[in-house]
Design an enzyme around this catalytic site. Structure first.
Site, short mmCIF file in Angstrom:
data_model
loop_
_atom_site.label_atom_id
_atom_site.label_comp_id
_atom_site.label_asym_id
_atom_site.label_seq_id
_atom_site.Cartn_x
_atom_site.Cartn_y
_atom_site.Cartn_z
N ASN A 255 -1.05 1.76 5.62
CA ASN A 255 0.01 1.00 4.96
C ASN A 255 0.70 0.16 6.01
OD1 ASN A 255 3.32 1.86 3.74
ND2 ASN A 255 2.11 0.05 3.31
N GLY A 256 0.75 -1.14 5.77
CA GLY A 256 1.39 -2.03 6.74
C GLY A 256 0.52 -3.24 6.95
N GLY B 299 1.20 -0.06 -4.98
CA GLY B 299 -0.03 -0.82 -5.07
C GLY B 299 -0.77 -0.46 -6.33
N CYS C 148 0.81 -1.21 0.00
CA CYS C 148 0.00 0.00 0.00
C CYS C 148 0.84 1.27 0.00
CB CYS C 148 -0.89 0.07 1.24
SG CYS C 148 -2.00 -1.29 1.40
N TYR D 187 14.26 -2.07 -2.62
CA TYR D 187 13.34 -2.33 -3.72
C TYR D 187 12.05 -1.52 -3.69
CZ TYR D 187 10.06 -4.97 -6.65
OH TYR D 187 9.13 -5.32 -7.59
#
Ligand code: SF4
Length: 511
Positions: free
Chosen positions: A147-148, A68, A42, A288
Site C-alpha cells: 500500500n503506497g 480499493g 490499496c 477521509y
C-alpha cells in the site's frame, strides 16, 4: 519433502465482460464525476498461525474494501500444496466467498490486497497488476502486498531492466520483488530490508514466506499498518476495522521505519532497517480514507472527524437554520459543526445505497442524471432554510456544484459550504489517486473564486492548523517540522517525488 508450488490464477476476462464493481458506500461521486474525489489506492492484510488463514484474509479485505474496489488477491501457503494464489477483479464479497475459490487457498498463513488502480497499468488494469505479487528465490518463495507509492519506481525499473530483470506487471510494487531477487542476503526478510532501502516514497508492505509473516512501514510511516492478535496467531492490517471483523485484538501500530517478522510458532521480531526520521503520517487518512470506526494513533477516526467539524464551526461560523452532511464522509464533521454552532443537524441529503456503476454506465443520458442517481434531497427538511452543507473535501468541484443545484432546486434559501479539509491544491504521490494539479480547483482559484465557481453563498475550508488541532496537535502545525504529511494541502512533500519531477512536475519552491 516440499510439494510443488501451485499458483492458481483467474484469467483476465475480456474487457466487455468484466464485472465493474459497484461504487463503494463512501465513494458516492466515483460513479458520477471521474476524478472528482480522491481514492486511496490499496489495503493490505495478513495473518499467520491460524487454521484456514484465507478465510480471515478474505474477511479482513472485505473490511478494507473502501481502500480499493477494483481488484483483490490472496496468497496462502500450505505445507502439502505449497503457495497458492487467487487474484480477481471486483469486490471481495463477489470473489472470495465461494468454497470453490477458498478451497484453493489452504494453509495457516496468508496475505491479501485490495486495489484501486493508477500506480500500475495506465488504462484498464490487467490481472498481472493485481497483488499480492509472488517471487521464487533460491531460499524459497515470497509474496508481497504493498500500500503506497514508490516515488523512484521509474528510475528503479529502468535500472533493473537494464540489469536483466523481466517485469510481469506495470505496478511500481513489483520493483520490490526484483530488488529482493538481486540482493545477496541469505534469507528473505534480510533481502526485503535490502530492497526497501533502495525504495523511496510511501510503503506499508505485508509479505509472507512459507513460515513468516512480515510487515514493514516506510521510514516516515506515511501509510498505516497495525498489528493484531488472533488467538495464537498474529494479524497485520491497514486499519483496525479489519481486526474487528475477525475478532482480533489490536496490539499496536507497526512503527514508522519498523519491520516486524512473525514466525509461525508465534515469535515476533522487530527490526529497524532505515535511518530514523520524524514520522509524517498521511493526515488525509484522518479526514477521509480510513473508515470512521478505525483507530489511528490511539484516536478514533470518527471522533477526529467530529472534531474537525467543531474546529470548522469555530473558524467559519455562519447564521443558518440547518447543518447537513454530504453523505457519508461528511457526516461526522457535520455532527461536530452542528454541536459546536448550536444549529440543528438534519439529513438534508439522502443517499441511495444501491446505485452502482453498472447502472449508470450504459448511456450518456443516464450518466447526465449524475448526482440525482446517488443522492436525493430531503425536500421537506430543506425548503425555505439557510443550509450549511458539510463535505470532506473539494477536488474538482463538479459534484459540489451539482449538489448545490439540488439543494437550491429543493427550495433552500441559502447554501453555505463548509469543507472538513484545507483546499486540496497539490497532487498526492504517495498512494492516493489525485487529478493533475491543473485539474484541482484550489490549484487555480482563490477561495472567493471557488465560491463564485460553485455558486454558493459562502465557502470555507478548515485551516491547516485547525485540522492539526482536530487530530490532537493542540498547538497546530509545526511549520518547521510538520507532524504529518499534508503535501496535498501545503505543497510541502516530505519525500521528493523524483519520478514526477523528471516528468516535469514543479515543486512549490520552484514556482
Ligand atoms: S499528499 Fe495528502 S493524501 Fe498524499 S499522503 Fe500526503 S496528506 Fe496523504
Amino acid at each position: 519433502m516440499r510439494a510443488a508450488r501451485t499458483i492458481l490464477e483467474s484469467e483476465p476476462l475480456p474487457l466487455a465482460d468484466r464485472p465493474l464493481p459497484p461504487a463503494h458506500p463512501f465513494d458516492y461521486d466515483s460513479v458520477l464525476e471521474d476524478g472528482d474525489t480522491l481514492h486511496e489506492e490499496c489495503g493490505v492484510f495478513g495473518v499467520v498461525g491460524v487454521a484456514d488463514a484465507a478465510n480471515f484474509v478474505a474477511l479482513g479485505l472485505h473490511a478494507l474494501q473502501h481502500r480499493g474496489q477494483e481488484a483483490g488477491g490472496i496468497v496462502t501457503h500450505d505445507d502439502e500444496l505449497g503457495f497458492n494464489s487467487a487474484r480477481r477483479f471486483g469486490y471481495v464479497r463477489d470473489n472470495f466467498t465461494s468454497s470453490a475459490v477458498m478451497e484453493t487457498l489452504p494453509g495457516p498463513i496468508g496475505i491479501g490486497h485490495v486495489r484501486y488502480s493508477t500506480a500500475g497499468s495506465k488504462g484498464p488494469t490487467q490481472i498481472r497488476d493485481v497483488q499480492p505479487f509472488f517471487g521464487e528465490f533460491s531460499m524459497g518463495g515470497a509474496a508481497i502486498a504493498h500500500n503506497g507509492n514508490i516515488t523512484n519506481a521509474d528510475a528503479l525499473r529502468r535500472e533493473l531492466i537494464e540489469r536483466g530483470s523481466i517485469f510481469q506487471s506495470s505496478s511500481d510494487s513489483e520493483c520490490i520483488i526484483h530488488l529482493m531477487a538481486r540482493s545477496l542476503q541469505r534469507d528473505i526478510p534480510a533481502r526485503m530490508e535490502d530492497a526497501l532501502r533502495r525504495v523511496e516514497g510511501a510503503f506499508s508492505v505485508v509479505a509472507m514466506t512459507r513460515t513468516k509473516l512480515i510487515g514493514v512501514r516506510d521510514p516516515l510511516g506515511v501509510r498505516p499498518l497495525v498489528l493484531g492478535k488472533l488467538g495464537d496467531g498474529w494479524v497485520l492490517s491497514s486499519e483496525t476495522c479489519a481486526l474487528d471483523i475477525i475478532g482480533a485484538d489490536y496490539v499496536r501500530e507497526v512503527e514508522p521505519g519498523e519491520m516486524v517478522v512473525i514466525t509461525s510458532d508465534g515469535g515476533v521480531e522487530s527490526v529497524r532497517p532505515f535511518r530514523p526520521q520524524p514520522s509524517r503520517f498521511c493526515i488525509f487518512e484522518h479526514v477521509y480514507f480510513s473508515r470512521p470506526d478505525s483507530i489511528i494513533g490511539g484516536r478514533s477516526v470518527y471522533e477526529t472527524r467530529r472534531q474537525i467539524g467543531v474546529e470548522l464551526a469555530r473558524e467559519a461560523p455562519v447564521e443558518a437554520d440547518l447543518v447537513c452532511p454530504v453523505p457519508d464522509s461528511g457526516t461526522p464533521a457535520a455532527i461536530g459543526y452542528a454541536h459546536e454552532s448550536g444549529i440543528p443537524y438534519g439529513m438534508g441529503i439522502i443517499r441511495n445505497q444501491y446505485v452502482g456503476r453498472t447502472f449508470i454506465e450504459p448511456t450518456e443520458q443516464i450518466r447526465n442524471m449524475g448526482v440525482r442517481l446517488k443522492l436525493n434531497v430531503n425536500r421537506a427538511l430543506i425548503r425555505g432554510k439557510r443550509v450549511i452543507l458539510v463535505d470532506d473535501s473539494v477536488v474538482r468541484g463538479t459534484t459540489s456544484r451539482k449538489i448545490k443545484e439540488m439543494i437550491l432546486d429543493a427550495g433552500a434559501a441559502e447554501v453555505h459550504f463548509r469543507i472538513a479539509s484545507p483546499p486540496t491544491a497539490w497532487p498526492c504521490f504517495y498512494g492516493v489517486d489525485t487529478p493533475k494539479r491543473e485539474k484541482l480547483l484550489a490549484a487555480t482559484m482563490s477561495e472567493e473564486e471557488m465560491r463564485q465557481h460553485l455558486g454558493v453563498d459562502s465557502l470555507r475550508f478548515v485551516s491547516l492548523d485547525g485540522l492539526y488541532r482536530a487530530v490532537g496537535e493542540a498547538k497546530g502545525r509545526n511549520t518547521s517540522c510538520p507532524q504529518y504529511c499534508d503535501a496535498c494541502f501545503s505543497g510541502e512533500y516530505p519525500v521528493e517525488p523524483a519520478d514526477m519531477i523528471e516528468k516535469g512536475f514543479r515543486l512549490k519552491a520552484a514556482e
